[in-house]
Design a protein around this motif. Structure first.
Motif, PDB file in Angstrom:
ATOM      1  N   LEU A  71       0.822  -1.205   0.000  1.00  0.00           N
ATOM      2  CA  LEU A  71       0.000   0.000   0.000  1.00  0.00           C
ATOM      3  C   LEU A  71       0.862   1.264   0.000  1.00  0.00           C
ATOM      4  CD1 LEU A  71      -2.827  -1.027   2.498  1.00  0.00           C
ATOM      5  CD2 LEU A  71      -2.951  -0.897  -0.005  1.00  0.00           C
ATOM      6  N   LEU A  72       1.999   1.214   0.670  1.00  0.00           N
ATOM      7  CA  LEU A  72       2.910   2.362   0.656  1.00  0.00           C
ATOM      8  C   LEU A  72       3.443   2.610  -0.757  1.00  0.00           C
ATOM      9  CD1 LEU A  72       4.600   4.536   2.077  1.00  0.00           C
ATOM     10  CD2 LEU A  72       6.310   2.763   2.565  1.00  0.00           C
ATOM     11  N   VAL A  73       3.821   1.512  -1.443  1.00  0.00           N
ATOM     12  CA  VAL A  73       4.296   1.659  -2.823  1.00  0.00           C
ATOM     13  C   VAL A  73       3.180   2.224  -3.697  1.00  0.00           C
ATOM     14  CG1 VAL A  73       5.122   0.386  -4.833  1.00  0.00           C
ATOM     15  CG2 VAL A  73       5.995  -0.170  -2.547  1.00  0.00           C
ATOM     16  N   MET A  74       1.976   1.700  -3.522  1.00  0.00           N
ATOM     17  CA  MET A  74       0.844   2.203  -4.289  1.00  0.00           C
ATOM     18  C   MET A  74       0.591   3.685  -4.016  1.00  0.00           C
ATOM     19  SD  MET A  74      -2.610   3.088  -3.918  1.00  0.00           S
ATOM     20  CE  MET A  74      -3.001   2.326  -2.359  1.00  0.00           C
ATOM     21  N   TYR A  75       0.714   4.102  -2.758  1.00  0.00           N
ATOM     22  CA  TYR A  75       0.466   5.495  -2.407  1.00  0.00           C
ATOM     23  C   TYR A  75       1.524   6.409  -3.025  1.00  0.00           C
ATOM     24  CZ  TYR A  75      -0.836   9.521   0.431  1.00  0.00           C
ATOM     25  OH  TYR A  75      -1.248  10.769   0.845  1.00  0.00           O
ATOM     26  N   MET A  76       2.784   5.963  -3.032  1.00  0.00           N
ATOM     27  CA  MET A  76       3.831   6.772  -3.641  1.00  0.00           C
ATOM     28  C   MET A  76       3.581   6.936  -5.142  1.00  0.00           C
ATOM     29  SD  MET A  76       5.966   7.804  -1.307  1.00  0.00           S
ATOM     30  CE  MET A  76       4.489   8.026  -0.296  1.00  0.00           C
ATOM     31  N   TRP A  77       3.149   5.859  -5.801  1.00  0.00           N
ATOM     32  CA  TRP A  77       2.822   5.938  -7.233  1.00  0.00           C
ATOM     33  C   TRP A  77       1.603   6.837  -7.466  1.00  0.00           C
ATOM     34  CZ3 TRP A  77       6.972   3.247  -6.918  1.00  0.00           C
ATOM     35  CH2 TRP A  77       7.642   2.855  -8.060  1.00  0.00           C
ATOM     36  N   MET A  78       0.658   6.784  -6.539  1.00  0.00           N
ATOM     37  CA  MET A  78      -0.510   7.631  -6.665  1.00  0.00           C
ATOM     38  C   MET A  78      -0.124   9.108  -6.543  1.00  0.00           C
ATOM     39  SD  MET A  78      -3.730   8.040  -4.110  1.00  0.00           S
ATOM     40  CE  MET A  78      -2.684   9.130  -3.122  1.00  0.00           C
ATOM     41  N   ILE A  79       0.742   9.458  -5.610  1.00  0.00           N
ATOM     42  CA  ILE A  79       1.185  10.845  -5.444  1.00  0.00           C
ATOM     43  C   ILE A  79       1.894  11.326  -6.709  1.00  0.00           C
ATOM     44  CG2 ILE A  79       2.737  12.351  -4.153  1.00  0.00           C
ATOM     45  CD1 ILE A  79       0.221  11.664  -2.651  1.00  0.00           C
ATOM     46  N   PHE A  80       2.755  10.449  -7.247  1.00  0.00           N
ATOM     47  CA  PHE A  80       3.471  10.827  -8.460  1.00  0.00           C
ATOM     48  C   PHE A  80       2.498  10.994  -9.635  1.00  0.00           C
ATOM     49  CE2 PHE A  80       5.791   9.845 -12.360  1.00  0.00           C
ATOM     50  CZ  PHE A  80       6.846  10.752 -12.271  1.00  0.00           C
TER      51      PHE A  80
END
Length: 877
Positions: free
Chosen positions: A633-642
C-alpha cells in the motif's frame, strides 16, 4: 484384652500414617530408653497367635479376629512405606512370610462348588467373551457358573455395574417350595448372603496381607528382600487364590466384583514385581507358575488389562509402580482414546519437554475430572453428545443453504419488483414465483426455527461443559486472583520451605538441649541423626495439598477485581466469540426472517483437521503478511502521489480529479491483475524517437510508470505474500514431521534414543508400550485423585506432592529405565568376568612356571645333598 490390643494397634497405625520416618522408627527402636522394644515383632507374634483360629472365626461371622489381623498387617504396611528400609529388613526377619503362607493356604474362596447347583446338568449359557479372550476360553474358565458376570468396562459400556441377583423364582423351585433357584445356584438367598459375607471377610484379610507384601517391595534398593520373598513364599498357592478371584468376579453369588478385582490385582502386581528379580530360564519360579495351565494364562491376561505400570525417579533412584487402572481408563471406556494435546510439548529441550508434558497431563486431568462429574448427572449429554450436536447444526445449515440455492430463493424486495413487472414474466417464472418460492420460504422458516433450537442446545452444552474449562485455563495462564487469594501462604509453603524448617528446627533444638544434657553425648548424637533424616524426608516429600484443585474450586472465592479481569479476557477468547456469533446468527435469521444469516454455521468447516492446517498457515504468519500488504500500500500510495502530481490528465474518466477519488481508484485497481493500467487512458504509440520525446508528450514516462508499478506491486509483493503462505505450509509440515520423527526415534517420557533401547534394552517399541507409556503416566495421576492422602503409599505421596500444586516434573525418569540399566550392568559384568578369566589364566601359567622352576631347584639340590652325605660317611670311617 483383645479389643484393647486392637485399639493399640490402630494407634500405632495412625503413628505410621503419612510415612513419618521418626515415628516409624520409634515403634521399632526407642533411642532414649535403656531397653528398646520392637513393637513390630510383637505385632507379628500377635498375628501368629490369632492365625490358628482365624478361619473358624470368619466362618462363624465373628469379625473381631479377622479385623485384628487386618489391622496388624495394615500397620506393618504403613510402617514400611516411605520406604523405610530399616523397618522392611526388621519385619522381614520376624518370620512373617511363614504366617502369610498359612493364611493364604487356609483362606480359600468358599461356596464355589455349591454355587453350581444343577447347572452342570444343563447346557452352558453363551456369554460375551472378555477382552482378549474367546468365548470358549471364558466358558472353560468359569464352568458351572450359569450367571457369569461380563465386564461392562471391557465391553465399552463404562463403569462396572452392580451384580444382578436373581431371586429364587424359578418355576420348578416355586412349584416344589424349595426356596432355591436350582437351575442357577442351588443355594438359598440366606446361604448366598452368608457365603458373600464370609468371602468378603476373607478377602479383606488377604488384601491387607498383600498390602503388607507390596510394602516390602516399595522402593527396594537391593534384591535381598525380593529374593527372600521369592524363595520363602508359596507362590503356587497365591496363584490359586488369584484364579479364585477371577471366578468370584464372574459369579456374583460368591463375592462382589470390587473386592474380587482389588484382591486379584494385588496378587498380579506382586507377581509382576517379583518376576523382575526372578531368574530366566529353567530355574525360573514365577513364569512357570503363571503359565502352567491355559486357565492361569487367561486369568493373568484378565488382570493385565487392568494394570498400569510406571517408573519414577526419587532421590536419584529409579522405582517401579504397579497400579490399578481407573475404570474410566480401561479398554473401551471414556478415556481410552488418543490425547493429541498430551504430546504438544517442546522437543529440543528435555527439561521444557517434561515440564510441558506434565502441564498437559494436569490440564487433561482437570478437564476429564470435570467432565466425569458431569457424566454422573442427568446432563451427561452435554459431554457425550457434544460432537453430535456440532455436526447436526452444521448439516442443518448446509441443507438449508442447499435448498435456498436450488429453489432460487429471492429477497422480498426482489419479489416486489417482479410482481410490479408481472406482464413481462414467462409462465415458468410466474409458476416459480407463485408456487415454488412460497414453499421454499416456508421450509426455510421451519428449518430456521429448528436451527435456532439446535443452536440453543449447543450453547447450553458449551456453557455447561466447556465454558468453565476455558475460564480455568485463562485464570491459570494469566495468574488471575493468586495474589489476592492468599498467594503469600502458597509462596511460604512452596518457596519458604527452608526457612520454615530452620525455624522449626531451632525450636526443637531448644527443647532437645535440656534433655540431651541429661542423656549424654550418645543419645544426643542419635537424636541429631534422626532429626536430620526426618528433615531430609520432609524436604523430599514436600508440602502436599489437602485436595487436588479442580475447576470448580479454582473459580470460587475470587475477588471482584480478579473476576472482572477474568470476564474481560474470556470475552475476547476466540472460541467463546465463535459460539456467541454461532447462536446470534439463527436468532437474527428468525427475527428478521432472513435465512441467509444461518450460513454462518458453515464456518464449522474451519474446525476440521484439513481446514485447520490452512488456517494455521495463515494465522502463524499473519503479522508478516499484514506488514507486506502495508508495504505494498505504501508503494501504491507513492505511485498515486506521483501520478496525481504529474499525470493527472492521463487518468481515464477524470478518476483522479482530487486526492480522495484518486486514492479510492488506486486502491480498487492497483491490487488487481492489470495494475493501474485500467485507470490510465490508452497511449498512442509514437512512430519515431522524436515523437516519443516531443514537448508535452509523456509517452516514455507513462510506460515507465505503468511497468514499474506492475513489476513492483503485482509481481514482487504479491509473490512475497504467496511465498509467505507457502513457507507457512512447509514449516507446519516440517514441524509435524519433526514431531512424528521424535516419537518414532525417542521415548517421549525419558527422552532415550531408539538405538540404545534396541541394543541394550527390551526394544524401543516394547519400551514405549510397556515401560514408559505416556498414557499410563496420565492414568497413574488419574488414579491418585480417587485416593485419600492417608491411604497413599510412599511413592504415590511423593508424586502427588510434586505434581500438586507446584507441577514439579523431577519424578519423571530422565534417560534411564530398568531394562537398559540391567543390560548395561550385564555388559559390565561380562567385562569383569572376562578380566577375571584372563587374570586366572595368567596366574595358572605363572603357577606352572613356578612349579617347573621349583622342580628344577629340587633336582639340583638333591644330588648335592647325596654327595655331602657320602663325604661325611667317609670321614667317619
Amino acid at each position: 484384652s483383645h479389643v484393647q490390643t486392637i485399639e493399640v494397634v490402630k494407634m500405632m497405625r495412625l503413628m505410621c500414617a503419612g510415612q513419618h520416618r521418626q515415628l516409624q522408627d520409634f515403634l521399632r527402636v526407642q533411642p532414649h530408653n535403656r531397653e528398646s522394644v520392637d513393637l513390630y515383632d510383637e505385632i507379628v507374634k500377635y498375628i501368629s497367635a490369632l492365625e490358628p483360629g482365624l478361619k473358624n472365626s470368619i466362618d462363624r461371622g465373628d469379625d473381631t479376629c479377622s479385623g485384628g489381623v487386618e489391622q496388624c498387617f495394615l500397620t506393618l504396611a504403613d510402617a514400611m512405606r516411605g520406604p523405610n528400609v530399616a523397618n522392611q529388613n526388621a519385619i522381614a526377619s520376624t518370620g512373617i512370610f511363614d504366617i502369610v503362607d498359612l493364611i493364604m493356604m487356609k483362606l480359600r474362596l468358599t461356596g464355589r462348588e455349591r454355587s453350581r447347583g444343577l447347572t452342570s446338568l444343563l447346557p452352558p449359557i453363551s456369554k460375551p467373551p472378555l477382552p482378549g479372550m474367546s468365548t470358549r476360553a471364558v466358558q472353560s474358565v468359569s464352568r458351572g457358573n450359569s450367571l457369569n458376570k461380563v465386564d461392562p468396562v471391557a465391553q465399552g459400556k463404562g463403569s462396572p455395574q452392580k451384580h444382578s441377583e436373581n431371586k429364587p423364582d424359578g418355576f420348578l423351585g416355586g412349584a416344589l417350595g424349595l426356596g432355591t433357584d436350582i437351575f442357577s445356584r442351588g443355594m438359598s438367598q440366606v446361604e448366598i448372603d452368608k457365603t458373600k459375607a464370609v468371602n468378603v471377610a476373607r478377602s479383606r484379610v488377604k488384601q491387607a496381607v498383600l498390602a503388607c507384601l507390596m510394602a516390602f517391595l516399595e522402593g527396594c534398593e537391593d534384591d535381598k528382600l525380593c529374593v527372600q520373598m521369592l524363595t520363602t513364599l508359596q507362590w503356587d498357592t497365591m496363584m490359586n487364590r488369584m484364579v479364585e478371584c477371577f471366578h468370584a468376579y464372574q459369579d456374583s453369588n460368591l463375592m462382589d466384583g470390587e473386592n474380587a478385582i482389588k484382591e486379584g490385582l494385588g496378587y498380579y502386581h506382586l507377581f509382576r514385581f517379583i518376576k523382575n528379580f526372578d531368574i530366566e530360564g529353567p530355574g525360573a519360579v514365577i513364569e512357570p507358575i503363571m503359565t502352567r495351565t491355559a486357565e492361569r494364562k487367561r486369568v493373568a491376561q484378565f488382570f493385565e488389562l487392568r494394570t498400569g505400570y510406571v517408573e519414577i525417579s526419587r532421590m536419584g533412584r529409579l522405582e517401579r509402580i504397579y497400579f490399578e487402572l481407573p475404570k474410566e481408563c480401561l479398554k473401551g471406556a471414556t478415556l481410552d482414546k488418543d490425547f493429541e494435546e498430551l504430546y504438544q510439548a517442546e522437543r529440543n529441550d528435555p527439561d521444557k519437554k517434561q515440564q510441558e508434558y506434565l502441564s498437559n497431563m494436569v490440564r487433561l486431568i482437570e478437564r476429564e475430572s470435570y467432565h466425569g462429574s458431569i457424566r454422573e448427572t442427568k446432563l451427561s449429554f452435554t459431554i457425550n453428545h457434544w460432537e453430535a450436536v456440532r455436526s447436526l447444526t452444521f448439516h442443518v445449515a448446509f441443507v438449508l443453504q442447499f435448498l435456498l440455492v436450488l429453489g432460487g430463493y429471492m429477497l422480498p424486495r426482489t419479489i416486489d419488483q417482479l410482481r410490479q413487472d408481472d406482464a413481462s414474466l414467462t409462465s415458468s417464472q410466474r409458476y416459480i414465483l407463485d408456487s415454488v418460492h412460497p414453499s421454499i420460504v416456508t421450509a426455510a422458516n421451519i428449518i430456521g426455527w429448528i436451527q435456532l433450537a439446535l443452536c440453543c442446545l449447543r450453547a447450553f452444552c458449551f456453557f455447561w461443559a466447556q465454558f468453565p474449562i476455558i475460564a480455568s485455563r485463562i485464570k491459570d495462564d494469566y495468574s488471575l486472583g493468586e495474589l489476592d487469594e492468599g498467594g503469600g501462604d502458597d509462596a511460604r509453603a512452596a518457596g519458604g520451605v527452608q526457612e520454615w524448617v530452620e525455624n522449626d528446627d531451632d525450636a526443637e533444638d531448644e527443647e532437645d538441649d535440656e534433655g540431651n544434657a541429661v542423656l549424654g553425648a550418645r543419645y544426643r548424637m542419635d537424636a541429631e541423626e534422626e532429626q536430620e533424616q526426618g528433615r531430609l524426608d520432609w524436604l523430599a516429600i514436600g508440602p502436599m495439598a489437602d485436595h487436588v484443585p479442580d475447576i470448580r474450586t479454582k473459580l470460587q472465592d475470587m475477588k471482584l477485581r480478579a473476576r472482572v479481569q477474568l470476564y474481560f479476557r474470556m470475552a475476547r477468547h476466540p472460541w467463546i466469540m465463535y459460539e456467541f456469533f454461532f447462536l446470534l446468527a439463527p436468532v437474527l435469521a428468525v427475527s428478521t426472517q432472513n435465512p441467509l444469516l444461518i450460513s454462518f454455521a458453515l464456518f464449522e468447516i474451519c474446525s476440521w483437521s484439513g481446514s485447520r492446517t490452512v488456517i494455521d498457515a495463515v494465522r502463524f504468519n499473519f503479522v508478516k503478511m499484514t506488514q507486506t500488504l502495508l508495504l505494498g500500500l505504501l508503494v501504491m500510495y507513492m505511485w498515486m502521489i506521483f501520478g496525481f502530481g504529474t499525470l493527472r490528465d492521463q487518468h481515464a474518466d477524470d478518476s483522479c480529479r482530487n486526492l480522495f477519488s484518486c486514492f479510492l481508484a488506486y486502491v480498487y485497481s492497483a491490487i488487481r491483475g492489470d495494475g493501474i493500467m485500467t485507470l490510465m487512458e490508452d497511449i498512442n504509440v509514437p512512430d519515431n524517437v522524436i515523437e516519443a520525446f516531443e514537448s508535452g508528450s509523456f509517452i516514455i514516462l507513462r510506460i515507465v510508470f505503468d511497468i514499474t508499478h506492475f513489476f513492483i506491486f503485482i509481481l514482487i509483493l504479491i509473490a512475497i505474500i504467496t511465498g509467505i503462505v507457502i513457507d507457512s505450509f512447509s514449516s507446519l509440515r516440517e514441524e509435524n514431521e519433526s514431531m512424528a520423527e521424535d516419537l518414532r526415534t525417542k521415548c517421549f517420557v525419558c527422552n532415550l534414543d531408539k538405538f540404545p533401547l534396541d541394543q541394550n534394552g527390551i526394544g524401543f517399541d516394547r519400551h514405549v508400550q510397556q515401560e514408559h507409556n505416556p498414557r499410563w503416566y496420565l492414568f497413574f495421576l488419574f488414579s491418585l485423585l480417587d485416593k485419600d492422602n492417608s491411604s497413599l503409599t510412599g511413592q504415590e505421596r511423593y508424586v502427588k506432592s510434586l505434581v500438586w500444586p507446584s507441577q514439579n516434573y523431577s519424578w519423571l525418569p530422565r534417560e534411564t529405565t530398568f531394562t537398559i540399566k540391567k543390560s548395561e550392568l550385564g555388559d559390565e559384568m561380562q567385562q569383569m568376568q572376562q578380566t577375571v578369566r584372563f587374570l586366572g589364566s595368567q596366574m595358572s601359567s605363572m603357577q606352572q612356571k613356578m612349579d617347573q622352576a621349583l622342580v628344577q631347584i629340587l633336582e639340583a639340590v638333591q644330588p648335592k645333598k647325596s654327595d655331602q652325605v657320602q663325604a661325611r660317611k667317609m670321614q667317619m670311617q
